[in-house]
Each structure stands twice: as C-alpha cells, then as structure tokens.
Write a protein that holds these residues in place. Structure first.
Motif, mmCIF file in Angstrom:
data_model
loop_
_atom_site.group_PDB
_atom_site.id
_atom_site.type_symbol
_atom_site.label_atom_id
_atom_site.label_comp_id
_atom_site.label_asym_id
_atom_site.label_seq_id
_atom_site.Cartn_x
_atom_site.Cartn_y
_atom_site.Cartn_z
ATOM 1 N N TYR A 232 0.377 -51.328 -52.611
ATOM 2 C CA TYR A 232 1.775 -51.109 -52.240
ATOM 3 C C TYR A 232 1.960 -49.675 -51.753
ATOM 4 O O TYR A 232 2.748 -49.426 -50.836
ATOM 5 C CB TYR A 232 2.679 -51.386 -53.440
ATOM 6 C CG TYR A 232 4.150 -51.220 -53.124
ATOM 7 C CD1 TYR A 232 4.789 -52.067 -52.229
ATOM 8 C CD2 TYR A 232 4.900 -50.207 -53.725
ATOM 9 C CE1 TYR A 232 6.132 -51.911 -51.936
ATOM 10 C CE2 TYR A 232 6.240 -50.052 -53.446
ATOM 11 C CZ TYR A 232 6.858 -50.903 -52.547
ATOM 12 O OH TYR A 232 8.192 -50.746 -52.261
ATOM 13 N N TRP B 275 4.737 -57.768 -58.875
ATOM 14 C CA TRP B 275 5.956 -57.158 -58.308
ATOM 15 C C TRP B 275 6.808 -56.600 -59.449
ATOM 16 O O TRP B 275 7.196 -57.338 -60.359
ATOM 17 C CB TRP B 275 6.749 -58.182 -57.510
ATOM 18 C CG TRP B 275 7.801 -57.548 -56.643
ATOM 19 C CD1 TRP B 275 8.972 -56.983 -57.044
ATOM 20 C CD2 TRP B 275 7.755 -57.395 -55.229
ATOM 21 N NE1 TRP B 275 9.668 -56.487 -55.977
ATOM 22 C CE2 TRP B 275 8.945 -56.726 -54.840
ATOM 23 C CE3 TRP B 275 6.828 -57.753 -54.248
ATOM 24 C CZ2 TRP B 275 9.230 -56.421 -53.502
ATOM 25 C CZ3 TRP B 275 7.116 -57.445 -52.932
ATOM 26 C CH2 TRP B 275 8.308 -56.788 -52.565
ATOM 27 N N SER C 143 5.488 -46.870 -57.452
ATOM 28 C CA SER C 143 4.941 -47.278 -56.157
ATOM 29 C C SER C 143 3.495 -46.858 -55.970
ATOM 30 O O SER C 143 2.760 -47.463 -55.181
ATOM 31 C CB SER C 143 5.794 -46.691 -55.023
ATOM 32 O OG SER C 143 7.109 -47.204 -55.061
ATOM 33 N N GLY D 95 4.564 -54.685 -55.187
ATOM 34 C CA GLY D 95 5.879 -54.379 -54.634
ATOM 35 C C GLY D 95 6.793 -53.824 -55.711
ATOM 36 O O GLY D 95 6.517 -53.973 -56.902
#
Length: 216
Positions: free
Chosen positions: A44, A109, A130, A137
């Motif tokens: 990501y 995620w 992140s 994600g």
C-alpha cells in the motif's frame, strides 16, 4: 502546454526516479491531462507513493487510481497480526493517545476510527499505518473534535502560509465550512502546494482538507 504523450513520459520518469516505487509495477495512461495509474504495487505504501509521484508532475490535471495491491507471499499477514501491529505502532506514535483511535482490519484493509483533538493527529495515524507491511489499504474515518470559528481557522491558515511560503499567498483562496477547509487557486510548484496543505492540516479546528489547488 505539454501534450498527453509528454505528460505520460514525465509521469513514467517520475515513477522511475522515486525510490519508493518500482516503476515496472505501474502502468500509466494519459488522456486530456488526466493520468490513470494501473497495475499491482507490492504494498500500500508503494501505491500511495505512486499516486503522489503522479501528482508532482507539472501539467497533470487529475489522477485516476486503478491500482490493486498484490502482496508478496513473505508480506502476507493475518488480520489479527496486522491489527496487533497497528495498535502497537499507534501506541508508539508521538502525539497520539492509545484510546483515541480504534482499529478494524478485513483482508489486510485497515479502517481507523475514533476521535482526536487535531487534524494532524488523524493525518499521522493514517501515514504511520500506510507504511506497514501486510497492509493492502487504509480507510481513515477518524473524527476531529473541537469547535473553532471558521473565520479564525481561515485566518490562522493564512498566517501560517505567509510564514512558510517563499512568495505571497494571496493567490490561494481559503474557504472554511464546518471545519472543512477548501483550498483553491494556482501555485507555482508542488512544494508550494504541500506548504498550503500542511498549513491547513495543522490549524486548530480543522476536520478535513479539500485540495483544489492547481500547479502551474
């Protein structure tokens, strides 16, 4: 004005130049100065870096993201492992209180929720997560507390921009409504755009920032 072909080459060169991006992972198409990024970044963090790289290129009007993270086998983690790691990272992040941010993970995620006092705290939480291995994600749903007058927010942001920018900032318009700041106008560089965004995120009472600035 650059042609779409020139922009495509510039974006590809910028991706190649950025050490956080493996250019062969990313496909680039340009139509009417709108860049579409496709492909399968291996993290990501790489996906975010590719988006930022495209935005840095002068002449790009907008970026459409059609990339999907494809983790290497060695980076695949269970949701429980990721959740525990995220909580640990947030616990060790300066400026955040452990109980302020809630964490949910589904298929890699990460969804962040909760409430913080300042918008920059939401920003640093999102940035920290992140960069983590195994994350596919991030959805940032952290609310910002505080009730500061919209006029005061706009004045504080304008003063911060004047302190940080190398030239007058009268060409940047600042609109504030219910804690949401909208920046518009034209700036001379990506760096100037970053200064404006940083000043907006750092102001007390800001809950969200909408960046409509155009890099000349």
């Amino acid at each position: 004005m650059k042609t779409d072909a020139q922009l495509k080459q510039d974006v590809e060169d910028e991706l190649e130049w950025d050490p956080a991006v493996k250019a062969t992972d990313i496909g680039v198409e340009v139509s009417d100065r709108i860049v579409t990024l496709s492909g399968h970044p291996s993290s990501y963090a790489e996906k975010v870096a590719a988006e930022k790289a495209a935005h840095r290129v002068a002449g790009v009007k907008a970026v459409v993201v059609e990339m999907h993270v494809r983790l290497p086998n060695d980076d695949v983690r269970t949701d429980e492992d990721i959740a525990n790691a995220v909580r640990s990272v947030l616990r060790w992040t300066v400026g955040l209180r452990e109980d302020d941010v809630k964490v949910q993970v589904e298929k890699g995620w990460v969804t962040l929720s909760g409430e913080v006092e300042w918008a920059y705290q939401s920003h640093i939480a999102n940035r920290a997560v992140s960069q983590m291995r195994g994350v596919t994600g991030v959805s940032n749903r952290i609310d910002v507390r505080g009730d500061v007058d919209s006029e005061d927010i706009g004045t504080n942001i304008a003063r911060a921009m004047q302190r940080h920018a190398e030239r007058e900032t009268k060409h940047i318009q600042i609109k504030v409504q219910d804690g949401t700041v909208t920046l518009s106008g034209k700036v001379g560089s990506y760096a100037e755009r970053q200064v404006a965004r940083g000043a907006a995120w750092s102001a007390p009472g800001v809950r969200a920032v909408i960046d409509n600035l155009v890099v000349e």
